[in-house]
Write an enzyme that holds these catalytic residues in place. Structure first.
Site, PDB file in Angstrom:
ATOM      1  N   VAL A 155      50.006 -21.448 -35.096  1.00  0.00           N
ATOM      2  CA  VAL A 155      50.860 -22.598 -35.386  1.00  0.00           C
ATOM      3  C   VAL A 155      50.236 -23.930 -34.972  1.00  0.00           C
ATOM      4  CG1 VAL A 155      52.161 -22.698 -33.219  1.00  0.00           C
ATOM      5  CG2 VAL A 155      53.312 -23.220 -35.373  1.00  0.00           C
ATOM      6  N   TYR A 156      49.142 -23.912 -34.204  1.00  0.00           N
ATOM      7  CA  TYR A 156      48.517 -25.164 -33.779  1.00  0.00           C
ATOM      8  C   TYR A 156      47.913 -25.863 -34.997  1.00  0.00           C
ATOM      9  CZ  TYR A 156      48.859 -23.445 -28.945  1.00  0.00           C
ATOM     10  OH  TYR A 156      49.306 -22.970 -27.727  1.00  0.00           O
ATOM     11  N   SER A 157      48.524 -26.974 -35.374  1.00  0.00           N
ATOM     12  CA  SER A 157      48.140 -27.708 -36.586  1.00  0.00           C
ATOM     13  C   SER A 157      48.078 -26.776 -37.794  1.00  0.00           C
ATOM     14  CB  SER A 157      46.803 -28.435 -36.384  1.00  0.00           C
ATOM     15  OG  SER A 157      46.943 -29.481 -35.448  1.00  0.00           O
TER      16      SER A 157
END
Length: 331
Positions: free
Chosen positions: A62-64
């Site tokens: 989900v990071y960026s």
């Protein structure tokens, strides 16, 4: 990797060798104002971390929305895979519509394959559930994770940020039903955020679970760059992100005063003393540092050479009383 500046230890009860600091990769992306938003600079930080002996890299799908995993994959392409410990996570929303998030069997397996593609690797060393999923039975989640281990796509499984009863339920369900067992936990833990001492950390100590704290510097508060009497400047994280500015309480300033005092006595920085305090906790395996510049990375790494006395550890801890749930927060 050319040097071993950062010592290595084993993760919980496993034989997996990880550096005593993990490199957090949430900054490697463009989703928020405080992220690096520069792939080349991000890769340079990763390469310097590897040169300093850090072999433990932590990211999440989900990071960026996958960008962080892609950057990590690009950075490690020419490094020895057998020495690296690549950790990523699953749970958060990756797309609108049905099955775009959560810990269902479908989402977990689909996202594991997507993470493998973005990372450019054949397997994930540590695959972690990012949060507890109230809408999916833990048996289904553990079954999917066990399948990934059986298929050779994942080596170990871990968890992050949940109530102690939820983690206990996951552990005993795995034991009773014969599913793969979580070997690590990522809690929010630092000298001013100590609520997990009354929640997850006793369980981790009892069950020999590796503890990999996130936000070891409390969103930058424990670096000492903020002052009690001045508003944060516009180019700092606290100016735009309440996660950091919420740390501006009397108790927390008292902790920081002790950290600053010890830092002066030892000719160190507040960030180094804050990390050394975490490393002094018996339950902690490897704090996750999140530097945005190489000089910050090198400053953080120097903390492994600082051994605090019991009295110094207590001085830092004294102003806070750990409690769960956190006062004023909806858990």
């Amino acid at each position: 990797m050319s040097s071993d500046t950062v010592p290595h230890t084993t993760l919980g009860s496993t034989g997996l060798e990880v550096s005593e600091l993990a490199l957090g990769c949430m900054n490697f992306g463009s989703e928020a104002e405080w992220m690096i938003d520069d792939r080349e600079k991000s890769r340079e930080i990763i390469h310097r971390a590897l040169d300093l002996g850090i072999n433990f890299l932590d990211t999440a799908n989900v990071y960026s929305t996958g960008e962080s995993e892609e950057i990590v994959g690009e950075a490690i392409a020419n490094y020895r895979r057998d020495e690296l410990v690549i950790a990523t996570k699953v749970f958060g929303e990756m797309h609108d519509g049905p099955n775009g998030q959560g810990l269902s069997r479908k989402h977990i397996i689909d996202q594991a394959h997507a993470s493998l593609d973005r990372l450019g690797v054949d397997y994930i060393d540590l695959y972690q559930i990012h949060r507890w999923d109230e809408n999916t039975p833990i048996e289904e989640t553990l079954s999917a994770l066990t399948h990934l281990v059986d298929e050779g796509l994942v080596r170990y499984i871990g968890a992050s940020t949940m109530a102690g009863w939820q983690f206990s339920k996951a552990l005993y369900t795995a034991d009773i039903e014969g599913y793969e067992r979580f070997v690590s936990m990522q809690p929010e833990y630092n000298a001013v955020d100590r609520h997990e001492e009354a929640n997850l950390l006793p369980i981790c100590a009892e069950e020999d679970i590796g503890v990999v704290p996130w936000s070891p510097l409390a969103g930058g508060f424990l670096t000492g760059k903020y002052d009690r009497d001045n508003e944060p400047s516009g180019d700092t994280r606290a100016a735009t992100d309440e996660y950091t500015s919420n740390r501006f309480t009397d108790e927390n300033w008292a902790v920081l005063e002790e950290i600053r005092s010890i830092a002066d006595e030892r000719d160190a920085t507040p960030a180094q003393i804050s990390l050394a305090w975490l490393l002094a906790q018996d339950v902690v395996t490897a704090p996750i540092i999140g530097p945005r510049r190489i000089d910050h990375l090198e400053e953080n790494v120097a903390a492994v050479d600082i051994s605090l006395t019991d009295a110094e550890v207590e001085r830092i801890a004294q102003p806070k009383f750990p409690q769960w749930p956190q006062e004023g927060k909806d858990r």
